[in-house]
Design a protein around this motif. Structure first.
Motif, short mmCIF file in Angstrom:
data_model
loop_
_atom_site.label_atom_id
_atom_site.label_comp_id
_atom_site.label_asym_id
_atom_site.label_seq_id
_atom_site.Cartn_x
_atom_site.Cartn_y
_atom_site.Cartn_z
N VAL A 1 0.83 -1.14 0.05
CA VAL A 1 -0.15 0.08 -0.15
C VAL A 1 0.79 1.27 0.21
N ASN B 1 -5.36 -0.06 -3.57
CA ASN B 1 -6.00 0.42 -2.37
C ASN B 1 -7.42 -0.38 -2.66
N TYR C 1 -4.17 -1.63 7.18
CA TYR C 1 -4.46 -0.76 6.08
C TYR C 1 -3.83 0.37 6.41
#
Length: 158
Positions: A67, A81, A94
């Motif tokens: 990410v 994403n 995340y």
């Protein structure tokens, strides 16, 4: 977008950075949320395409660093994403990738990106600058395309 960038480039750097950081947090977070909604069955879904499937595999294998790294690329942020949401990466995990990635993205766009944007918008005033900017842009696009083609070809061959 150009009006917003022109306005942002006239702000003190910290305000420009904070605004860009907030924008990317909202945009990337919304993309992750859409991916989670699809994974939960709240939104209609089809089978993920090969690009999204590859991103999901990377996110599942490497997690937050993927990410973060996506924010240093062009065109991969949205896919990664969404893949993080589709693969049901937990929100705290995340965030471990999103926060540094958003900080990197905001830093790039509030420094180098703003400079390139200003050079591009001001180049219209001087024909020589516009030609040089166009040539440099074409060379960079061709170089990236050649590298991507060779990388893909080498992966298929091996």
């Amino acid at each position: 977008m150009s009006d917003l960038m022109a306005q942002i480039t006239s702000w003190p750097w910290a305000w420009a950075w904070a605004t860009l950081f907030a924008i990317v947090l909202l945009r990337a977070g919304a993309t992750y949320g859409i991916g989670r909604a699809v994974a939960a069955g709240l939104l209609r879904r089809g089978e993920p395409g090969p690009r999204v499937r590859r991103a999901m595999d990377r996110v599942e294998r490497w997690g937050p660093p993927v990410v973060t790294a996506s924010f240093m690329t062009v065109g991969a942020q949205t896919v990664v994403n969404a893949a993080a949401g589709l693969s049901r990466m937990t929100f705290p995990r995340y965030l471990l990738g999103l926060l540094p990635g958003a900080a990197i993205w905001a830093t790039i766009w509030s420094t180098i990106g703003a400079g390139v944007f200003l050079a591009a918008t001001r180049a219209g005033n001087d024909r020589d600058e516009a030609v040089v900017l166009a040539v440099v842009t074409v060379v960079l696009v061709v170089a990236v395309g050649v590298v991507a083609y060779r990388t893909r070809r080498d992966r298929v061959v091996t």
